[in-house]
Design a protein around this motif. Sequence first.
Motif, PDB file in Angstrom:
ATOM      1  N   ILE A 226      17.891-112.963  -9.099  1.00 14.08           N
ATOM      2  CA  ILE A 226      18.262-111.714  -9.951  1.00 14.08           C
ATOM      3  C   ILE A 226      17.306-110.606  -9.624  1.00 14.08           C
ATOM      4  O   ILE A 226      17.600-109.551  -9.446  1.00 14.08           O
ATOM      5  CB  ILE A 226      18.135-112.229 -11.337  1.00 14.08           C
ATOM      6  N   MET A 227      15.855-111.040  -9.413  1.00 14.00           N
ATOM      7  CA  MET A 227      15.145-109.991  -9.059  1.00 14.00           C
ATOM      8  C   MET A 227      15.396-109.263  -7.659  1.00 14.00           C
ATOM      9  O   MET A 227      15.055-107.975  -7.578  1.00 14.00           O
ATOM     10  CB  MET A 227      13.712-110.518  -9.132  1.00 14.00           C
ATOM     11  N   ALA A 228      15.758-110.120  -6.705  1.00 19.59           N
ATOM     12  CA  ALA A 228      16.107-109.652  -5.363  1.00 19.59           C
ATOM     13  C   ALA A 228      17.244-108.828  -5.342  1.00 19.59           C
ATOM     14  O   ALA A 228      17.378-107.623  -4.975  1.00 19.59           O
ATOM     15  CB  ALA A 228      16.166-110.891  -4.485  1.00 19.59           C
ATOM     16  N   VAL A 229      18.209-109.133  -5.977  1.00 25.21           N
ATOM     17  CA  VAL A 229      19.476-108.406  -6.341  1.00 25.21           C
ATOM     18  C   VAL A 229      19.197-107.072  -6.892  1.00 25.21           C
ATOM     19  O   VAL A 229      19.579-105.929  -6.310  1.00 25.21           O
ATOM     20  CB  VAL A 229      20.618-109.174  -6.904  1.00 25.21           C
ATOM     21  N   GLY A 230      18.071-106.839  -7.822  1.00 23.70           N
ATOM     22  CA  GLY A 230      18.015-105.821  -8.401  1.00 23.70           C
ATOM     23  C   GLY A 230      17.433-104.540  -7.224  1.00 23.70           C
ATOM     24  O   GLY A 230      17.424-103.413  -7.543  1.00 23.70           O
ATOM     25  N   SER A 231      16.746-105.354  -6.225  1.00 25.90           N
ATOM     26  CA  SER A 231      16.349-104.370  -5.151  1.00 25.90           C
ATOM     27  C   SER A 231      17.041-104.403  -3.611  1.00 25.90           C
ATOM     28  O   SER A 231      16.650-103.926  -2.932  1.00 25.90           O
ATOM     29  CB  SER A 231      14.854-104.975  -4.669  1.00 25.90           C
ATOM     30  N   ILE A 232      18.379-104.823  -4.170  1.00 29.50           N
ATOM     31  CA  ILE A 232      19.370-104.663  -3.187  1.00 29.50           C
ATOM     32  C   ILE A 232      19.558-103.379  -2.355  1.00 29.50           C
ATOM     33  O   ILE A 232      20.055-103.202  -1.190  1.00 29.50           O
ATOM     34  CB  ILE A 232      20.599-105.380  -3.235  1.00 29.50           C
ATOM     35  N   PHE A 233      19.342-102.383  -3.003  1.00 35.00           N
ATOM     36  CA  PHE A 233      19.502-100.793  -2.777  1.00 35.00           C
ATOM     37  C   PHE A 233      18.268-100.208  -2.306  1.00 35.00           C
ATOM     38  O   PHE A 233      18.140 -98.998  -2.089  1.00 35.00           O
ATOM     39  CB  PHE A 233      20.199-100.090  -3.798  1.00 35.00           C
ATOM     40  N   ARG A 234      17.029-100.865  -2.112  1.00 33.29           N
ATOM     41  CA  ARG A 234      15.796-100.434  -2.045  1.00 33.29           C
ATOM     42  C   ARG A 234      15.204-101.138  -0.791  1.00 33.29           C
ATOM     43  O   ARG A 234      14.868-102.291  -0.940  1.00 33.29           O
ATOM     44  CB  ARG A 234      14.949-100.711  -3.192  1.00 33.29           C
ATOM     45  N   ALA A 235      15.283-100.527   0.482  1.00 30.57           N
ATOM     46  CA  ALA A 235      14.961-101.149   1.595  1.00 30.57           C
ATOM     47  C   ALA A 235      13.349-101.089   1.935  1.00 30.57           C
ATOM     48  O   ALA A 235      12.932-100.083   1.204  1.00 30.57           O
ATOM     49  CB  ALA A 235      15.674-100.398   2.801  1.00 30.57           C
ATOM     50  N   ASP A 236      12.852-101.833   2.559  1.00 32.84           N
ATOM     51  CA  ASP A 236      11.453-101.807   2.664  1.00 32.84           C
ATOM     52  C   ASP A 236      11.012-100.872   3.868  1.00 32.84           C
ATOM     53  O   ASP A 236      11.336-101.079   4.870  1.00 32.84           O
ATOM     54  CB  ASP A 236      10.928-103.313   3.194  1.00 32.84           C
ATOM     55  N   VAL A 287      22.138-101.712 -12.651  1.00 30.97           N
ATOM     56  CA  VAL A 287      23.117-102.350 -12.964  1.00 30.97           C
ATOM     57  C   VAL A 287      23.677-103.675 -12.181  1.00 30.97           C
ATOM     58  O   VAL A 287      24.127-104.505 -12.972  1.00 30.97           O
ATOM     59  CB  VAL A 287      24.161-101.158 -12.186  1.00 30.97           C
ATOM     60  N   LEU A 288      23.097-103.584 -10.903  1.00 31.46           N
ATOM     61  CA  LEU A 288      23.204-105.121 -10.151  1.00 31.46           C
ATOM     62  C   LEU A 288      22.506-106.022 -10.959  1.00 31.46           C
ATOM     63  O   LEU A 288      23.075-107.413 -10.999  1.00 31.46           O
ATOM     64  CB  LEU A 288      22.696-104.913  -8.974  1.00 31.46           C
ATOM     65  N   VAL A 289      21.360-105.843 -11.506  1.00 32.16           N
ATOM     66  CA  VAL A 289      20.703-107.040 -12.327  1.00 32.16           C
ATOM     67  C   VAL A 289      21.324-107.261 -13.469  1.00 32.16           C
ATOM     68  O   VAL A 289      21.740-108.738 -13.710  1.00 32.16           O
ATOM     69  CB  VAL A 289      19.204-106.441 -12.563  1.00 32.16           C
ATOM     70  N   LEU A 290      21.777-106.408 -14.274  1.00 32.51           N
ATOM     71  CA  LEU A 290      22.636-106.676 -15.325  1.00 32.51           C
ATOM     72  C   LEU A 290      23.918-107.457 -15.187  1.00 32.51           C
ATOM     73  O   LEU A 290      24.330-108.623 -15.894  1.00 32.51           O
ATOM     74  CB  LEU A 290      22.980-105.079 -16.058  1.00 32.51           C
ATOM     75  N   VAL A 291      24.510-106.990 -13.943  1.00 33.45           N
ATOM     76  CA  VAL A 291      25.810-107.663 -13.703  1.00 33.45           C
ATOM     77  C   VAL A 291      25.537-109.031 -13.051  1.00 33.45           C
ATOM     78  O   VAL A 291      26.313-110.005 -13.619  1.00 33.45           O
ATOM     79  CB  VAL A 291      26.448-106.853 -12.680  1.00 33.45           C
ATOM     80  N   THR A 292      24.656-109.241 -12.456  1.00 32.95           N
ATOM     81  CA  THR A 292      24.209-110.730 -11.715  1.00 32.95           C
ATOM     82  C   THR A 292      23.733-111.656 -12.949  1.00 32.95           C
ATOM     83  O   THR A 292      24.252-112.664 -13.112  1.00 32.95           O
ATOM     84  CB  THR A 292      23.066-110.502 -10.734  1.00 32.95           C
ATOM     85  N   ASN A 293      23.033-110.901 -14.054  1.00 34.35           N
ATOM     86  CA  ASN A 293      22.590-111.927 -15.091  1.00 34.35           C
ATOM     87  C   ASN A 293      23.840-112.232 -15.906  1.00 34.35           C
ATOM     88  O   ASN A 293      23.797-113.447 -16.432  1.00 34.35           O
ATOM     89  CB  ASN A 293      21.309-111.078 -15.943  1.00 34.35           C
ATOM     90  N   TYR A 294      24.695-111.280 -15.996  1.00 34.69           N
ATOM     91  CA  TYR A 294      25.944-111.538 -17.035  1.00 34.69           C
ATOM     92  C   TYR A 294      26.708-112.614 -16.405  1.00 34.69           C
ATOM     93  O   TYR A 294      27.110-113.459 -16.940  1.00 34.69           O
ATOM     94  CB  TYR A 294      26.720-110.222 -16.843  1.00 34.69           C
ATOM     95  N   ILE A 295      26.829-112.553 -14.965  1.00 34.52           N
ATOM     96  CA  ILE A 295      27.560-113.403 -14.223  1.00 34.52           C
ATOM     97  C   ILE A 295      26.946-114.865 -14.311  1.00 34.52           C
ATOM     98  O   ILE A 295      27.586-115.945 -14.621  1.00 34.52           O
ATOM     99  CB  ILE A 295      27.815-113.041 -12.588  1.00 34.52           C
ATOM    100  N   ILE A 296      25.746-114.996 -14.072  1.00 34.72           N
ATOM    101  CA  ILE A 296      25.097-116.193 -14.205  1.00 34.72           C
ATOM    102  C   ILE A 296      25.108-116.920 -15.662  1.00 34.72           C
ATOM    103  O   ILE A 296      25.284-117.963 -15.716  1.00 34.72           O
ATOM    104  CB  ILE A 296      23.459-115.943 -13.683  1.00 34.72           C
ATOM    105  N   LYS A 297      24.921-116.108 -16.477  1.00 35.78           N
ATOM    106  CA  LYS A 297      25.069-116.559 -18.034  1.00 35.78           C
ATOM    107  C   LYS A 297      26.615-117.057 -18.257  1.00 35.78           C
ATOM    108  O   LYS A 297      26.549-117.727 -19.017  1.00 35.78           O
ATOM    109  CB  LYS A 297      24.893-115.339 -18.989  1.00 35.78           C
ATOM    110  N   LYS A 298      27.454-116.494 -17.659  1.00 33.35           N
ATOM    111  CA  LYS A 298      28.764-116.982 -17.778  1.00 33.35           C
ATOM    112  C   LYS A 298      29.037-118.539 -17.163  1.00 33.35           C
ATOM    113  O   LYS A 298      29.683-119.277 -17.795  1.00 33.35           O
ATOM    114  CB  LYS A 298      29.926-116.028 -17.191  1.00 33.35           C
TER     115      LYS A 298
END
Length: 306
Positions: A226-236, A287-298
């Motif tokens: 979930i933490m990694a998905v939150g950074s999916i739009f932030r490249a190193d 938004v990606l963190v919220l969506v991922t957490n929602y899917i995992i919660k389901k």
Amino acid sequence: MQWLAREWKHVKKNRELLLLSLPGFIYKFIFYYLPLVGLVIAFQNYNYTKGLFGSKWVGLHNFKFFFTSDLAWRVTRNTIFYNVAFIVLTTVFALVMALLLNELSKRWFKVHQTVMFLPYFLSWVVVGYIATGFFDYQHGALNTVLASFGVDPTNWYQKASYWPTIMIVVQLWKAVGFQALIYYAGIIAIDPSYYEAARIDGATKWQMIRKITLPLLTPLVVILLIMAVGSIFRADFGLFYYVPNDSSFLYPVTDVIDTYVVRSLRTIGDVSMSTAVGFYQSVVGLVLVLVTNYIIKKINEENALW
């Protein structure tokens, strides 16, 4: 007013713990939340002489600049492609390394731990120089080895087709060791009685990994995911700027949002546009963190972050 009295009672009861957390709270507030005021620059034509509250408001014009750019699709595609590859491959390789570490004797564990952990502490500038030592056209180690086999040298910094693989390998080399140690810490925290019971029942190593280790490690994997998905739009930035040596021949496969912003700033010096892109990255990440957490919660409520 009952809730206020209840909260005050709670504060009085935990005042020592709250006092201990105060330095951390102040640090977070100053360096993480106070700078958020600067987000207004994304909606302004920022002028240094007029300051934050005197600059002209331009609405969404700075966002329009990015989305109407010819390069918007390219940098967005590259950023998402590499981060998805990094998340999936780093997780898989780190899990495998953690499982192998768990089978090592203590004598060899320190050696392997040091070898795996060392790349994590190297800066991208140093890694960039190491990459140059490998891929330099005239004196690079790779072309020297190829020449010894009679193969013509390749100008690696002008051949874009090789670099998706190179970038992924470099990222794995640097990141897998650190993540493997996190998973290893999770493995050694598992109650040994589960393994003892499994051995008594005649379970093999593979069966214990599938039925005990991986299921009990799942919450940790999900949190890191979930933490990694939150950074999916932030490249190193360091990886994508220093390792390919900022070669313009490689931009089609190595240009990401962060390098694009720096180049745009260097060319036109537009602070408002770069803030708008940074804001866009942060909002999409949230938004990606919220969506991922929602899917995992389901799927499994216990594995969700909240």
